[in-house]
Enzyme design. Structure first.
Site, PDB file in Angstrom:
ATOM      1  N   GLY A  62       0.838  -1.207   0.000  1.00  0.00           N
ATOM      2  CA  GLY A  62       0.000   0.000   0.000  1.00  0.00           C
ATOM      3  C   GLY A  62       0.857   1.235   0.000  1.00  0.00           C
ATOM      4  N   GLN A  67       2.445   9.902   2.135  1.00  0.00           N
ATOM      5  CA  GLN A  67       3.819   9.383   2.187  1.00  0.00           C
ATOM      6  C   GLN A  67       4.698   9.921   1.068  1.00  0.00           C
ATOM      7  OE1 GLN A  67       2.149   5.198   2.621  1.00  0.00           O
ATOM      8  NE2 GLN A  67       4.063   4.979   3.732  1.00  0.00           N
ATOM      9  N   CYS A 108       5.913  -0.458   7.447  1.00  0.00           N
ATOM     10  CA  CYS A 108       5.556   0.801   6.787  1.00  0.00           C
ATOM     11  C   CYS A 108       6.724   1.240   5.922  1.00  0.00           C
ATOM     12  CB  CYS A 108       5.243   1.864   7.840  1.00  0.00           C
ATOM     13  SG  CYS A 108       4.739   3.445   7.132  1.00  0.00           S
ATOM     14  N   LEU A 109       6.422   1.646   4.687  1.00  0.00           N
ATOM     15  CA  LEU A 109       7.483   2.083   3.778  1.00  0.00           C
ATOM     16  C   LEU A 109       8.141   3.368   4.280  1.00  0.00           C
ATOM     17  CD1 LEU A 109       5.744   1.340   0.350  1.00  0.00           C
ATOM     18  CD2 LEU A 109       7.428  -0.068   1.563  1.00  0.00           C
ATOM     19  N   GLU A 151      -3.455   2.602   5.751  1.00  0.00           N
ATOM     20  CA  GLU A 151      -3.327   3.697   4.768  1.00  0.00           C
ATOM     21  C   GLU A 151      -4.241   4.867   5.139  1.00  0.00           C
ATOM     22  OE1 GLU A 151      -0.857   3.461   2.962  1.00  0.00           O
ATOM     23  OE2 GLU A 151      -0.571   1.301   3.148  1.00  0.00           O
TER      24      GLU A 151
HETATM   25  O1  K1U Z   1       1.738   2.299   4.019  1.00  0.00           O
HETATM   26  C1  K1U Z   1       2.782   1.697   3.840  1.00  0.00           C
HETATM   27  O2  K1U Z   1       3.819   2.144   4.280  1.00  0.00           O
HETATM   28  C2  K1U Z   1       2.792   0.389   3.123  1.00  0.00           C
HETATM   29  C3  K1U Z   1       2.815  -0.800   4.063  1.00  0.00           C
HETATM   30  C4  K1U Z   1       1.415  -1.348   4.199  1.00  0.00           C
HETATM   31  C5  K1U Z   1       1.159  -2.326   5.287  1.00  0.00           C
HETATM   32  C6  K1U Z   1       1.958  -3.436   5.498  1.00  0.00           C
HETATM   33  C7  K1U Z   1       1.660  -4.343   6.495  1.00  0.00           C
HETATM   34  C8  K1U Z   1       0.557  -4.163   7.271  1.00  0.00           C
HETATM   35  C9  K1U Z   1      -0.212  -3.064   7.070  1.00  0.00           C
HETATM   36  C10 K1U Z   1       0.080  -2.150   6.070  1.00  0.00           C
HETATM   37  C11 K1U Z   1       3.744  -1.831   3.478  1.00  0.00           C
HETATM   38  O3  K1U Z   1       3.565  -2.278   2.414  1.00  0.00           O
HETATM   39  S1  K1U Z   1       5.076  -2.303   4.435  1.00  0.00           S
HETATM   40  C12 K1U Z   1       5.928  -3.367   3.345  1.00  0.00           C
HETATM   41  C13 K1U Z   1       6.083  -4.726   3.740  1.00  0.00           C
HETATM   42  O4  K1U Z   1       7.185  -5.106   3.777  1.00  0.00           O
HETATM   43  C14 K1U Z   1       5.001  -5.635   4.077  1.00  0.00           C
HETATM   44  C15 K1U Z   1       4.275  -6.247   3.091  1.00  0.00           C
HETATM   45  C16 K1U Z   1       3.310  -7.184   3.405  1.00  0.00           C
HETATM   46  C17 K1U Z   1       3.047  -7.501   4.729  1.00  0.00           C
HETATM   47  C18 K1U Z   1       3.809  -6.914   5.719  1.00  0.00           C
HETATM   48  C19 K1U Z   1       4.780  -5.995   5.390  1.00  0.00           C
HETATM   49 ZN    ZN Z   2       2.693   3.087   6.197  1.00  0.00          ZN
END
Ligand code: K1U
Ligand code: ZN
Length: 186
Positions: A62, A67, A108-109, A151
Site C-alpha cells: 500500500g 507518504q 511501513c514504507l 493507509e
Molecule cells: O503504508 C505503507 O507504508 C505500506 C505498508 C502497508 C502495510 C503493510 C503491512 C501491514 C499493514 C500495512 C507496506 O507495504 S510495508 C511493506 C512490507 O514489507 C510488508 C508487506 C506485506 C506484509 C507486511 C509488510
Molecule cells: Zn505506512
C-alpha cells in the site's frame, strides 16, 4: 509491459512513470491531515500511476499520498501475490468496522525495517471513488482490511508506530534519525 494492470479506467503505459520519494519517519510532513480530492482528473490519474509504480518498486502492499508529500485523500493498495490487482481509493470513508479486533504485525514504507503488532478491526466496509471517479463499496477482511486501515491512518497524519509505547516510539525515532544521518554522510 509494466508489472501491474492499469489504474481502473486507465490505459497501459509502455514506459514506467517516474518514481516518487517516500517520506521517512519522523518527517513532520507525515503528520499532515490530507484534504479531499476535488476532481478525478488527468493530474490525479498521473499521480495514481506514479504512486503504483513507487509502491511496486518498494515492494509495498500500500501507499498513501501523504507518504509522497501529496496531502490529498488518495491511497493505492495491492495485496495480491501476483502484484497485478491494484486498488485505488479516492476520498475513502470507513462505513463500518468490525468490533472484533486482532493484533497483527505491520510494517511501513516510511519506517523501513521496523515491524510491530497493531490492534485493528478484522473487517471493514469502505466507500471510495476508484481511478475512474466511480463510487465503490469495498468489503475487506484479512490483510486487505488491515492495509486499508493503515493507509487511512496515513491520510489522517498517523503513522503506525504511534500505536506503540512511548519507549518504543523513542527508540524507533532515534534509530531512523541515525540511519538518515549515516545515509546522507555516505
Ligand atoms: O503504508 C505503507 O507504508 C505500506 C505498508 C502497508 C502495510 C503493510 C503491512 C501491514 C499493514 C500495512 C507496506 O507495504 S510495508 C511493506 C512490507 O514489507 C510488508 C508487506 C506485506 C506484509 C507486511 C509488510
Ligand atoms: Zn505506512
Amino acid at each position: 509491459m509494466p508489472p501491474h494492470t492499469p489504474a481502473e479506467g486507465g490505459e497501459y503505459r509502455m514506459t514506467a512513470p517516474p518514481l516518487l520519494t517516500i517520506l521517512r519517519y519522523p518527517d513532520p510532513r507525515l503528520h499532515t491531515v490530507a484534504q479531499p480530492v476535488q476532481a478525478v482528473d488527468e493530474r490525479i490519474r498521473a499521480l495514481i500511476e506514479r504512486m503504483l509504480a513507487t509502491m511496486y518498486d518498494a515492494n509495498g502492499i500500500g501507499l498513501a499520498a501523504t507518504q509522497v508529500d501529496v496531502h490529498e485523500r488518495l491511497v493505492v493498495i495491492d495485496v495480491s501475490e501476483e502484484r497485478n490487482q491494484p486498488l485505488v481509493l479516492i476520498n475513502p470513508v470507513i462505513e463500518w468496522a468490525s468490533p472484533e479486533t486482532r493484533k497483527g504485525e505491520e510494517g511501513c514504507l516510511s519506517v523501513p525495517g521496523i515491524y510491530d503488532g497493531v490492534e485493528r478491526s478484522i473487517a471493514v466496509k469502505v466507500r471510495a471513488l476508484d481511478g475512474a471517479g466511480q463510487s465503490r463499496v469495498i468489503e475487506a477482511e484479512g490483510l486487505l482490511a488491515v492495509c486499508i486501515q493503515h493507509e487511512m491512518d496515513h491520510l489522517m497524519g498517523k503513522v503506525f508506530v504511534e500505536y506503540l509505547s512511548p519507549l518504543k516510539q523513542g527508540r524507533i525515532k532515534t534509530k531512523m534519525v541515525k540511519a538518515q544521518r549515516e545515509a546522507t554522510r555516505a
